[in-house]
Design a protein around this motif. Sequence first.
Motif, PDB file in Angstrom:
ATOM      1  N   ALA A 229      -5.459   1.557 -12.338  1.00  0.00           N
ATOM      2  CA  ALA A 229      -6.957   1.411 -12.613  1.00  0.00           C
ATOM      3  C   ALA A 229      -7.689   2.084 -11.275  1.00  0.00           C
ATOM      4  CB  ALA A 229      -7.191  -0.181 -12.653  1.00  0.00           C
ATOM      5  N   PRO A 230      -8.596   2.672 -11.609  1.00  0.00           N
ATOM      6  CA  PRO A 230      -9.378   3.299 -10.313  1.00  0.00           C
ATOM      7  C   PRO A 230     -10.431   2.239  -9.756  1.00  0.00           C
ATOM      8  CG  PRO A 230     -10.367   3.767 -12.501  1.00  0.00           C
ATOM      9  CD  PRO A 230      -9.214   2.963 -12.873  1.00  0.00           C
ATOM     10  N   ASN A 231     -10.581   2.525  -8.650  1.00  0.00           N
ATOM     11  CA  ASN A 231     -11.325   1.700  -7.792  1.00  0.00           C
ATOM     12  C   ASN A 231     -10.957   0.230  -7.506  1.00  0.00           C
ATOM     13  OD1 ASN A 231     -14.386   3.263  -8.907  1.00  0.00           O
ATOM     14  ND2 ASN A 231     -13.259   3.503  -7.186  1.00  0.00           N
ATOM     15  N   VAL A 232      -9.601   0.206  -7.853  1.00  0.00           N
ATOM     16  CA  VAL A 232      -9.244  -1.473  -7.713  1.00  0.00           C
ATOM     17  C   VAL A 232      -7.714  -1.405  -6.603  1.00  0.00           C
ATOM     18  CG1 VAL A 232      -8.061  -3.307  -8.945  1.00  0.00           C
ATOM     19  CG2 VAL A 232      -9.669  -1.787 -10.083  1.00  0.00           C
ATOM     20  N   ASN A 233      -8.077  -2.170  -5.871  1.00  0.00           N
ATOM     21  CA  ASN A 233      -6.837  -2.656  -4.712  1.00  0.00           C
ATOM     22  C   ASN A 233      -6.538  -3.826  -4.612  1.00  0.00           C
ATOM     23  OD1 ASN A 233      -5.016  -1.696  -2.666  1.00  0.00           O
ATOM     24  ND2 ASN A 233      -6.427  -0.904  -1.158  1.00  0.00           N
ATOM     25  N   PHE A 234      -5.266  -4.198  -3.984  1.00  0.00           N
ATOM     26  CA  PHE A 234      -4.923  -5.415  -3.574  1.00  0.00           C
ATOM     27  C   PHE A 234      -4.179  -5.670  -2.347  1.00  0.00           C
ATOM     28  CE2 PHE A 234      -1.652  -3.285  -5.972  1.00  0.00           C
ATOM     29  CZ  PHE A 234      -0.443  -3.326  -5.388  1.00  0.00           C
ATOM     30  N   ALA A 235      -4.038  -6.816  -2.104  1.00  0.00           N
ATOM     31  CA  ALA A 235      -3.374  -7.239  -0.770  1.00  0.00           C
ATOM     32  C   ALA A 235      -2.739  -8.430  -1.016  1.00  0.00           C
ATOM     33  CB  ALA A 235      -4.622  -7.565   0.347  1.00  0.00           C
ATOM     34  N   SER A 236      -1.361  -8.406  -0.423  1.00  0.00           N
ATOM     35  CA  SER A 236      -0.441  -9.494  -0.790  1.00  0.00           C
ATOM     36  C   SER A 236      -0.235 -10.360   0.696  1.00  0.00           C
ATOM     37  CB  SER A 236       0.948  -9.126  -1.177  1.00  0.00           C
ATOM     38  OG  SER A 236       1.458  -8.057  -0.047  1.00  0.00           O
ATOM     39  N   GLY A 237      -0.120  -9.702   1.609  1.00  0.00           N
ATOM     40  CA  GLY A 237      -0.162 -10.634   2.876  1.00  0.00           C
ATOM     41  C   GLY A 237       1.374 -11.465   2.818  1.00  0.00           C
ATOM     42  N   SER A 238       1.923 -11.201   1.885  1.00  0.00           N
ATOM     43  CA  SER A 238       3.363 -11.806   1.609  1.00  0.00           C
ATOM     44  C   SER A 238       4.284 -10.894   0.408  1.00  0.00           C
ATOM     45  CB  SER A 238       3.257 -13.387   1.118  1.00  0.00           C
ATOM     46  OG  SER A 238       2.379 -13.168   0.044  1.00  0.00           O
ATOM     47  N   ASN A 239       4.685 -11.480  -0.510  1.00  0.00           N
ATOM     48  CA  ASN A 239       5.618 -11.009  -1.474  1.00  0.00           C
ATOM     49  C   ASN A 239       4.811 -10.459  -2.673  1.00  0.00           C
ATOM     50  OD1 ASN A 239       7.579 -10.693  -3.365  1.00  0.00           O
ATOM     51  ND2 ASN A 239       9.261 -11.515  -2.060  1.00  0.00           N
ATOM     52  N   ARG A 240       3.981 -11.264  -3.437  1.00  0.00           N
ATOM     53  CA  ARG A 240       3.357 -10.654  -4.294  1.00  0.00           C
ATOM     54  C   ARG A 240       1.880 -10.671  -4.078  1.00  0.00           C
ATOM     55  NH1 ARG A 240       5.467  -7.936  -8.490  1.00  0.00           N
ATOM     56  NH2 ARG A 240       7.056  -9.316  -9.719  1.00  0.00           N
ATOM     57  N   ALA A 241       1.023  -9.964  -4.811  1.00  0.00           N
ATOM     58  CA  ALA A 241      -0.361  -9.704  -4.322  1.00  0.00           C
ATOM     59  C   ALA A 241      -1.325 -11.133  -4.763  1.00  0.00           C
ATOM     60  CB  ALA A 241      -1.017  -8.744  -4.919  1.00  0.00           C
ATOM     61  N   ARG A 242      -2.135 -11.600  -3.872  1.00  0.00           N
ATOM     62  CA  ARG A 242      -2.871 -12.922  -4.341  1.00  0.00           C
ATOM     63  C   ARG A 242      -4.187 -12.641  -4.190  1.00  0.00           C
ATOM     64  NH1 ARG A 242      -2.256 -17.633  -0.444  1.00  0.00           N
ATOM     65  NH2 ARG A 242      -4.025 -18.213  -1.443  1.00  0.00           N
ATOM     66  N   PHE A 243      -4.601 -11.339  -3.572  1.00  0.00           N
ATOM     67  CA  PHE A 243      -6.085 -11.147  -3.337  1.00  0.00           C
ATOM     68  C   PHE A 243      -6.369  -9.753  -3.773  1.00  0.00           C
ATOM     69  CE2 PHE A 243      -4.762 -14.088  -0.153  1.00  0.00           C
ATOM     70  CZ  PHE A 243      -5.579 -14.961  -0.275  1.00  0.00           C
ATOM     71  N   TYR A 244      -7.532  -9.551  -4.487  1.00  0.00           N
ATOM     72  CA  TYR A 244      -7.678  -8.121  -5.242  1.00  0.00           C
ATOM     73  C   TYR A 244      -9.124  -7.785  -4.575  1.00  0.00           C
ATOM     74  CZ  TYR A 244      -4.153 -10.086  -8.099  1.00  0.00           C
ATOM     75  OH  TYR A 244      -3.140 -10.549  -8.361  1.00  0.00           O
ATOM     76  N   GLN A 245      -9.230  -6.457  -4.548  1.00  0.00           N
ATOM     77  CA  GLN A 245     -10.521  -5.757  -4.175  1.00  0.00           C
ATOM     78  C   GLN A 245     -11.125  -4.815  -5.197  1.00  0.00           C
ATOM     79  OE1 GLN A 245      -7.722  -4.955  -1.835  1.00  0.00           O
ATOM     80  NE2 GLN A 245      -7.791  -7.109  -1.236  1.00  0.00           N
ATOM     81  N   ILE A 246     -12.327  -4.876  -5.576  1.00  0.00           N
ATOM     82  CA  ILE A 246     -12.887  -3.872  -6.490  1.00  0.00           C
ATOM     83  C   ILE A 246     -14.037  -2.930  -5.844  1.00  0.00           C
ATOM     84  CG2 ILE A 246     -14.012  -3.652  -8.831  1.00  0.00           C
ATOM     85  CD1 ILE A 246     -12.378  -5.958  -9.742  1.00  0.00           C
ATOM     86  N   ARG A 247     -14.019  -1.755  -6.071  1.00  0.00           N
ATOM     87  CA  ARG A 247     -14.847  -1.044  -5.282  1.00  0.00           C
ATOM     88  C   ARG A 247     -15.198  -1.224  -3.809  1.00  0.00           C
ATOM     89  NH1 ARG A 247     -19.524  -0.571 -10.428  1.00  0.00           N
ATOM     90  NH2 ARG A 247     -18.309   0.931 -11.414  1.00  0.00           N
ATOM     91  N   GLY A 248     -14.023  -1.490  -3.262  1.00  0.00           N
ATOM     92  CA  GLY A 248     -13.956  -1.807  -1.651  1.00  0.00           C
ATOM     93  C   GLY A 248     -14.505  -3.121  -1.297  1.00  0.00           C
TER      94      GLY A 248
END
Length: 525
Positions: A70-89
């Motif tokens: 998906a465009p303009n979408v990112n994620f951060a895991s800080g561990s094993n799986r992603a828990r936190f998501y970012q849309i348009r920064g």
Amino acid sequence: MPKQITSLVLGLLLSNFLSAQETVNIQEIIVTADFRQQSLARISNSISVLNESRLERQHISHLDEALQLAPNVNFASGSNRARFYQIRGIGERGQFSEPLNPSVGLMIDGVDFSGAGNAALLYDVEQVEILMGPQGTRYGSNALAGLINIRSKAPTAEASFGVQIDLGNYDSRGLAGYLSGPLTQDLQFRFSAQQARSDGFSQNLYLHRPTNQRDESLLRGKLNWQVAQDIQLELSLSRFELDNGYDAFSLDNIRDTLSDEPGFDRQVSDFLSSTLSLDGFRLAKVELIAALSDSSIDYGYDEDWSFIGLHPFEYSSTDRYLRERENASAELRLLSRDNSLLFDGRTSWVLGFYHLQQDVSLNRLYTYLTEPFSSRYRIDRSAIFADTSTELNARWSLDLGLRLEHFDADYHDSSTLSFTPQDSLQGGKVAVNYLVGESASFYLSAARGYKAGGFNTDGSLDPDLREFGDERLWNYELGYKGSFDDNRLQVRSAIFYMDRKAVQIASSTTRLRADLSTAFIDYIG
């Protein structure tokens, strides 16, 4: 770049006989996160939709894998799986002791999992919808930057079942299956289950074993019951279990680690959601939506990422965060009928009431704390919302939305800190749509999102840095959606501009300790 886990998928799908001649058509995409469940082409919002066929074709098992498409979408895991998501920064990248008011909403079968995205396993999922930009009218303060909506597959009127076997390198293996069909003429069910394991692609050289391993499972049951001619009940009951490793850092900047106490990334979530649809009233269709969830989230790591004896200046510590999170929500929606449309029958409307209660308790176990740290954070969110869509003529339409929300929270911890923030928040949207054809449209929109204020829990901060106010966001957008060449080419494009006010942003400051060393303090400013 991490190594890829290559897998071989063996599927067995049996159902009733299909007709000998099948027609291949691209199915119309219906967005279920929208109040009226409209066609994607008619919604004045930038949306990415990953349907069942795309998820299965690329063998996507978790939301963090899907979001790479998906465009303009990112994620951060800080561990094993992603828990936190970012849309348009915009969006959080991690969480430690502080309470969290997420910027990106995550809904799974009507249950709010914002800030707890580990649970987003995608086996037997119908569709993943990513709504870009603030969703202040639809979902309020947890959707400042956007919303991710996951809908699992519904029960079927005809009997069917399927089995999926996964085999891959790094000792990856999995087994999944579903069973669906009618129990009676008016009652259908669907049951699905999955178990997946992998050793991961890292090695702990000190402990002589694989690390960053994964052990994930899900159980899901769904019922659709036509109680009476005008009454329908949908029930979904699910359980997610994840017991994954977290051993990420290497002193040599390679995939081989040296931790003597590797971390973990665990989550167990049980949830129940229900939708009661009452279609017998003359003026409006009534929908009652209720959800309960209970999650245990356990996250910890080896803070020194090494072992005793590696260096003459010994430093060894671990940090662990154990959260218990309970959610309860209820929503009442009134949707207009043909005989209750406004303005000469050109304006459809939705009126709704929403309440969410969330209770999060934390226990932190850290080597350098004299005693365990504990806190409790309770949130009450109540909202009223309205949404209208007016057909100006055969091609032009106008959408208006408004949401008024009251946010009330209570926080206290073992350090005797306490906060009781309250706020009244407003969001909304105005959009003009121009329909080019049956499957193409332009739209121009302005949407206002909001995010509740909060506080910092470090007791050494100055009083003026302890609390921060709410954040507001205006999103202005021009978009186009269309398809060409018998739907073989589909285009969805958008140009947007975002104006953020009172941005809640991660910052840091320093304090001088009694021994004249310096302490760095992270906080939200």
